[in-house]
Design an enzyme around this catalytic site. Structure first.
Site, short mmCIF file in Angstrom:
data_model
loop_
_atom_site.label_atom_id
_atom_site.label_comp_id
_atom_site.label_asym_id
_atom_site.label_seq_id
_atom_site.Cartn_x
_atom_site.Cartn_y
_atom_site.Cartn_z
N ASP A 1 0.85 -1.19 0.00
CA ASP A 1 0.00 0.00 0.00
C ASP A 1 0.89 1.25 0.00
O ASP A 1 1.89 1.31 0.71
CB ASP A 1 -0.92 0.00 1.23
CG ASP A 1 -2.07 0.98 1.08
OD1 ASP A 1 -3.21 0.53 0.95
OD2 ASP A 1 -1.81 2.21 1.08
N ILE A 2 0.54 2.22 -0.79
CA ILE A 2 1.34 3.44 -0.93
C ILE A 2 1.32 4.27 0.35
O ILE A 2 2.21 5.09 0.60
CB ILE A 2 0.84 4.26 -2.15
CG1 ILE A 2 1.93 5.15 -2.70
CG2 ILE A 2 -0.41 5.05 -1.81
CD1 ILE A 2 1.59 5.78 -4.04
N SER B 1 -12.00 3.75 -1.23
CA SER B 1 -11.59 4.90 -2.04
C SER B 1 -11.16 4.47 -3.44
O SER B 1 -11.16 5.29 -4.36
CB SER B 1 -10.46 5.66 -1.35
OG SER B 1 -9.34 4.84 -1.18
N HIS C 1 -10.36 -5.15 -3.53
CA HIS C 1 -9.05 -5.44 -2.94
C HIS C 1 -9.21 -5.72 -1.46
O HIS C 1 -10.19 -5.29 -0.85
CB HIS C 1 -8.09 -4.26 -3.15
CG HIS C 1 -8.60 -2.97 -2.62
ND1 HIS C 1 -9.53 -2.20 -3.30
CD2 HIS C 1 -8.38 -2.33 -1.45
CE1 HIS C 1 -9.82 -1.14 -2.57
NE2 HIS C 1 -9.15 -1.19 -1.45
N HIS D 1 -7.07 -5.55 2.22
CA HIS D 1 -5.91 -5.04 2.95
C HIS D 1 -5.38 -6.16 3.85
O HIS D 1 -6.12 -6.70 4.68
CB HIS D 1 -6.32 -3.87 3.85
CG HIS D 1 -6.84 -2.68 3.10
ND1 HIS D 1 -6.08 -1.57 2.84
CD2 HIS D 1 -8.05 -2.43 2.56
CE1 HIS D 1 -6.80 -0.68 2.18
NE2 HIS D 1 -8.00 -1.18 2.00
#
Ligand code: 5GP
Ligand code: ZN
Length: 112
Positions: A32-33, A96, A101, A103
């Site tokens: 994750d960015i 968002s 997806h 996490h």
């Protein structure tokens, strides 16, 4: 199929760079960015599906492969080999990016 203006489709197509952890014919796992834990990966199906509310019976195998991927990722964790798996479904609960997806979070104590 790639969806226009979908950031994860662009990552899957190699048009935007991401740190890739694992790849299978059906999934990619990226960092994750904006990590919320020391280990924060995103398990992302290559198929563009908006979220869990848009899946069908045809996606059964794909959905199973996500959980098996989480198990596989946990093998590489240092003790404790424990993790959280979260999927936000809808803007009001924090989704968002509207490409399904999960996490994968680990490496810290979660209080709730
Ligand atoms: P959501 O808020 O939809 O549950 O999760 C989307 C996640 O994607 C966020 O945690 C966000 O930090 C991450 N993200 C958004 N854009 C990018 C990107 O360009 N690259 C990577 N690696 N992660 C991203
Ligand atoms: Zn997409």
């Amino acid at each position: 199929m790639e969806h226009q203006d979908c950031i994860f489709c662009k990552i899957i197509a190699g048009q935007i760079l991401a740190e890739k952890i694992k790849e299978t014919p059906d999934l990619i796992v990226i960092k994750d960015i904006s990590p919320q834990a020391p280990i924060h990966y995103l398990i992302v199906p290559k198929k563009h599906i908006k979220n869990l509310q848009s899946v069908s019976d045809l996606d059964q195998e794909l959905l199973g492969s996500i959980l098996l991927m989480a198990k596989e990722l946990s093998v590489d964790l240092s003790n404790p080999q424990e993790f959280r798996l979260i999927s936000n479904n809808g803007a009001s609960v924090g989704q968002s990016v509207f490409h399904i997806h999960f996490h994968f979070l680990a490496g810290k104590q979660f209080s709730e």
